[in-house]
Each structure stands twice: as structure tokens, then as C-alpha cells.
Write a protein that holds these residues in place. Structure first.
Motif, short mmCIF file in Angstrom:
data_model
loop_
_atom_site.label_atom_id
_atom_site.label_comp_id
_atom_site.label_asym_id
_atom_site.label_seq_id
_atom_site.Cartn_x
_atom_site.Cartn_y
_atom_site.Cartn_z
N THR A 27 0.84 -1.19 0.00
CA THR A 27 0.00 0.00 0.00
C THR A 27 0.88 1.24 0.00
O THR A 27 2.11 1.15 -0.01
N PHE A 28 0.23 2.36 0.01
CA PHE A 28 0.98 3.61 0.03
C PHE A 28 1.82 3.74 1.29
O PHE A 28 2.79 4.48 1.32
N SER A 29 1.45 3.01 2.34
CA SER A 29 2.23 3.06 3.56
C SER A 29 3.57 2.34 3.40
O SER A 29 4.45 2.48 4.25
N ARG A 72 -4.96 10.99 -4.67
CA ARG A 72 -4.94 9.56 -4.44
C ARG A 72 -6.31 9.10 -3.95
O ARG A 72 -7.09 9.87 -3.41
N ASP A 74 -7.32 6.03 -1.54
CA ASP A 74 -6.81 4.95 -0.69
C ASP A 74 -7.63 3.67 -0.85
O ASP A 74 -7.09 2.56 -0.74
N ASN A 77 -6.23 2.11 -3.71
CA ASN A 77 -4.77 2.04 -3.69
C ASN A 77 -4.18 2.62 -4.98
O ASN A 77 -3.27 2.04 -5.60
#
Length: 122
Positions: A27-29, A72, A74, A77
Motif C-alpha cells: 500500500t501507500f504506507s 490519491r 486509498d 490504492n
């Protein structure tokens, strides 16, 4: 993390286009910074924009400032690059990328998508 860019195409000068970058396998994390670069034929890869959403910090290259916007979703994704008032000099393959810092140096980014071609006709 795999990045898949899409949405490129042919658009007339002055027009708009939105390209996408979907992340899978993470993910973006996974990386705090998302960005876009572009590469025109015969030229080096050029910084377009990078963002660290956790700090609300976005850096745009001067040629696209005020015309391009990175956003973005989320839930999907997915990162988007909204491009307005397109010019023939915006013609390039656009690459999405993920990294740890908001910098203009492509070598500092970790993950790259395969690119999507944007062609702006005059």
C-alpha cells in the motif's frame, strides 16, 4: 510493491487528461512518498511531482506547476495525475514511483511503474 500506470493517450493542446497508478503487493504506507516522472524521446527522465501526504507536502516541477495535480484514492490504492492545459512539450512516457523522500532525483526512488505514454498534439 508493483506499480501499474495507465490512462495515457492522445490529447490536443489545451486539453486535459488523468493518468493513474495502481499499487499492488503493498500500500501507500510501504513508502511515504509517491511521485511522477516523465521521459520524452531522446531526453532524460524528468521530475514532475512528488508528495508526502502525511506531512501535506507536495513538490511540483516548475513546468507543470498550476497545471498538474496529484491525488490519491486509498480505497483503490491508486494515485492519479490530473493534467490540465496540456502542451506539446508535455508529451512523454509518464512513470509513477514510490520512495522515502520528496526529491527530484529519480535514483532516490525505490519502486517504479512501467510507464504510460501521453501525447499532446499541437
Amino acid at each position: 510493491v508493483q506499480l501499474q500506470a495507465s490512462g495515457g493517450g492522445l490529447v490536443q493542446a489545451g486539453g486535459s487528461l488523468r493518468i493513474s497508478c495502481a499499487a499492488s503487493g503493498g500500500t501507500f504506507s510501504s513508502s511515504p512518498v509517491m511521485g511522477w516522472f516523465r521521459q520524452a524521446p531522446g531526453k532524460e527522465r524528468e521530475f514532475v511531482v512528488a508528495v508526502r501526504w502525511s506531512r501535506g507536502y507536495t513538490l511540483y516541477a516548475d513546468p507543470v506547476k498550476g497545471r498538474f495535480t496529484i491525488t490519491r484514492d486509498d480505497r483503490k490504492n491508486t494515485v492519479y495525475l490530473e493534467m490540465n492545459s496540456l502542451k506539446p512539450e508535455d508529451t512523454a512516457v509518464y512513470y509513477c514511483t514510490m520512495g522515502s523522500n520528496v526529491v527530484r532525483d529519480a535514483a532516490k526512488y525505490t519502486y517504479w511503474g512501467q510507464g504510460t505514454l501521453v501525447t499532446v498534439s499541437s
